[in-house]
Design a protein around this motif. Structure first.
Motif, PDB file in Angstrom:
ATOM      1  N   ARG A   1      28.294  31.250 -89.425  1.00  0.00           N
ATOM      2  CA  ARG A   1      28.197  30.142 -88.726  1.00  0.00           C
ATOM      3  C   ARG A   1      26.892  29.673 -88.572  1.00  0.00           C
ATOM      4  NH1 ARG A   1      32.533  27.236 -89.272  1.00  0.00           N
ATOM      5  NH2 ARG A   1      33.885  28.592 -88.720  1.00  0.00           N
TER       6      ARG A   1
ATOM      7  N   GLY B   1      33.468  22.935 -89.059  1.00  0.00           N
ATOM      8  CA  GLY B   1      34.885  23.683 -89.547  1.00  0.00           C
ATOM      9  C   GLY B   1      35.789  24.347 -88.299  1.00  0.00           C
ATOM     10  N   THR B   2      34.860  24.398 -87.084  1.00  0.00           N
ATOM     11  CA  THR B   2      35.398  25.016 -86.007  1.00  0.00           C
ATOM     12  C   THR B   2      36.105  23.820 -85.104  1.00  0.00           C
ATOM     13  OG1 THR B   2      33.975  26.504 -85.811  1.00  0.00           O
ATOM     14  CG2 THR B   2      35.261  26.276 -83.712  1.00  0.00           C
TER      15      THR B   2
ATOM     16  N   ASN C   1      41.093  26.722 -98.253  1.00  0.00           N
ATOM     17  CA  ASN C   1      40.304  26.966 -97.230  1.00  0.00           C
ATOM     18  C   ASN C   1      39.001  25.908 -97.637  1.00  0.00           C
ATOM     19  OD1 ASN C   1      39.301  27.640 -94.516  1.00  0.00           O
ATOM     20  ND2 ASN C   1      38.311  29.107 -95.523  1.00  0.00           N
ATOM     21  N   CYS C   2      38.370  25.457 -96.878  1.00  0.00           N
ATOM     22  CA  CYS C   2      37.137  24.630 -97.346  1.00  0.00           C
ATOM     23  C   CYS C   2      36.102  25.483 -98.170  1.00  0.00           C
ATOM     24  CB  CYS C   2      36.684  24.069 -96.112  1.00  0.00           C
ATOM     25  SG  CYS C   2      36.592  24.948 -94.665  1.00  0.00           S
TER      26      CYS C   2
ATOM     27  N   HIS D   1      29.324  22.859 -95.531  1.00  0.00           N
ATOM     28  CA  HIS D   1      29.011  24.290 -95.983  1.00  0.00           C
ATOM     29  C   HIS D   1      28.225  24.541 -97.030  1.00  0.00           C
ATOM     30  CE1 HIS D   1      32.199  25.035 -92.918  1.00  0.00           C
ATOM     31  NE2 HIS D   1      33.186  25.316 -93.760  1.00  0.00           N
TER      32      HIS D   1
ATOM     33  N   GLN E   1      28.166  28.170 -92.785  1.00  0.00           N
ATOM     34  CA  GLN E   1      28.947  27.257 -92.621  1.00  0.00           C
ATOM     35  C   GLN E   1      28.818  26.215 -91.257  1.00  0.00           C
ATOM     36  OE1 GLN E   1      32.466  30.333 -94.382  1.00  0.00           O
ATOM     37  NE2 GLN E   1      33.311  28.587 -93.041  1.00  0.00           N
TER      38      GLN E   1
ATOM     39  N   GLU F   1      38.053  34.592 -92.269  1.00  0.00           N
ATOM     40  CA  GLU F   1      37.347  33.476 -93.450  1.00  0.00           C
ATOM     41  C   GLU F   1      36.984  34.122 -94.424  1.00  0.00           C
ATOM     42  OE1 GLU F   1      37.288  30.283 -92.505  1.00  0.00           O
ATOM     43  OE2 GLU F   1      35.856  29.455 -93.496  1.00  0.00           O
TER      44      GLU F   1
HETATM   45  C1  2RA Z   1      35.822  27.045 -90.691  1.00  0.00           C
HETATM   46  N1  2RA Z   1      36.940  27.085 -93.056  1.00  0.00           N
HETATM   47  O1  2RA Z   1      34.944  26.569 -91.320  1.00  0.00           O
HETATM   48  C2  2RA Z   1      37.270  27.138 -91.434  1.00  0.00           C
HETATM   49  C3  2RA Z   1      38.120  26.432 -91.047  1.00  0.00           C
HETATM   50  N2  2RA Z   1      37.821  24.965 -91.212  1.00  0.00           N
HETATM   51  O2  2RA Z   1      35.743  27.542 -89.355  1.00  0.00           O
END
Ligand code: 2RA
Length: 329
Positions: free
Chosen positions: A227, A157-158, A125-126, A234, A153, A202
């Motif tokens: 988020r 990412g979404t 995952n990122c 991120h 984030q 996450e």
């Molecule tokens: C996000 N890491 O940022 C998750 C999936 N890309 O939502």
């Protein structure tokens, strides 16, 4: 090398195509793959036009490598079918990450675990990738006991729907919602769905994937993933408690000499990482490195990276580069 990009029309897929070109990946034939609704679409890549094809057509073309960014179920359904014809799949979804028979790889840390037998390889995952990039060399030196991480984030990412929601809210336009709440002028304390323990998927990825990549289940990790209305990448505030004491300048030196890391840490010149400047770059940027004065053997730092690049496309392609350089494909 015949290379399939599965999810070629998505946000990560498009960045994969950019990075493949930037890094002169040895593509002799590109196979852009997407869902049936996109089959037949033309895409331009490296001065040539390619028609998007469906999964079975791509499998029948027997690519050596398939770079997947098409969601977990698609990967569960189709990665084994590619592998069955000899293709090595590098998958960006969470589908295979915690599978004990699959490798979870950040090339700078554990690519040496890879063998010719690995036909489905998981890209972490990122938010995990950027954190372990900075923490792995410090773990090797000082042994990590506990990590407390808060992430901030990017909406990329979404996906594209979230980017559109922010633009609409910024422009005062009604439109589809990627989130249950406004994202403009807001911070949403939920990335992905909640698990029974009150943490989001996450947040639990940061726990489980970090332990797998660093190969150390004794490392305690707790995470909060937020988020925020940002698109460049991120950001993460990370507090790391080591088994052993350290010197802050030595930490800076270790990070600065780690491939893929850029230290930006000078308070006199207000030098520290920010997503607006990390966007479009492949490095992981680290700054605000300082001792945690509230407890021994503990350091704070700020880690920023473009989640579509090192957090996804670039890491995936670097795994491919490693496979080729070491004769594993
Ligand atoms: C996000 N890491 O940022 C998750 C999936 N890309 O939502």
């Amino acid at each position: 090398m015949k290379v399939a990009v599965v999810g070629a029309t998505g946000m990560v897929g498009e960045v994969m195509l950019q990075v493949l070109k930037e890094r002169n990946f040895p593509v002799t034939e590109l196979i852009p793959v997407a869902s049936e609704k996109s089959v037949g679409k033309e895409i331009e890549w490296n001065g040539k036009s390619y028609k998007v094809v469906g999964m079975q057509t791509a499998i029948d073309m027997k690519p050596e490598i398939a770079l997947f960014s098409a969601g977990g179920q698609t990967s569960l359904d189709w990665a084994p079918k590619f592998a069955a014809v000899g293709t090595t799949v590098i998958d960006n979804s969470s589908a295979w990450r915690m599978d004990t028979t699959k490798k979870l790889v950040v090339p700078e840390i554990n690519a040496n675990e890879l063998t010719k037998e690995d036909k489905i390889i998981a890209n972490p995952n990122c938010s995990t990738i950027q954190m372990v990039m900075a923490l792995a060399p410090l773990h090797n030196k000082y042994k990590i006991k506990r990590i407390v991480v808060s992430t901030y984030q990017s909406i990329t990412g979404t996906g594209v729907k979230a980017v559109q929601q922010l633009e609409n809210e910024y422009n005062g336009v009604q439109g589809d919602m990627a989130y249950n709440y406004p994202i403009h002028r807001n911070a949403i304390p939920q990335c992905d769905v909640f698990e029974d323990n009150g943490y989001t998927k996450e947040e639990m990825k940061l726990v489980r994937e970090t332990q797998k990549i660093l190969n150390d289940k004794t490392i305690a990790v707790t995470a909060t993933a937020i988020r925020i209305p940002v698109v460049g990448g991120h950001s993460e505030a990370v507090n790391i408690e080591f088994e052993n004491d350290f010197d802050v300048n030595e930490i800076r030196e270790i990070l600065d000499s780690t491939p893929g890391i850029k230290v930006q840490d000078n308070l006199k010149t207000f030098s520290y990482p920010m997503p607006i400047y990390a966007q479009g770059k492949n490095e992981v940027f680290v700054g605000r490195i300082r001792r945690d004065e509230s407890q021994p053997n503990t350091v704070n730092m700020w880690i920023v990276a473009d989640n579509l690049r090192k957090g996804a496309a670039t890491n995936t392609i670097q795994i491919g580069e490693y496979l080729i350089a070491n004769g594993l494909v």
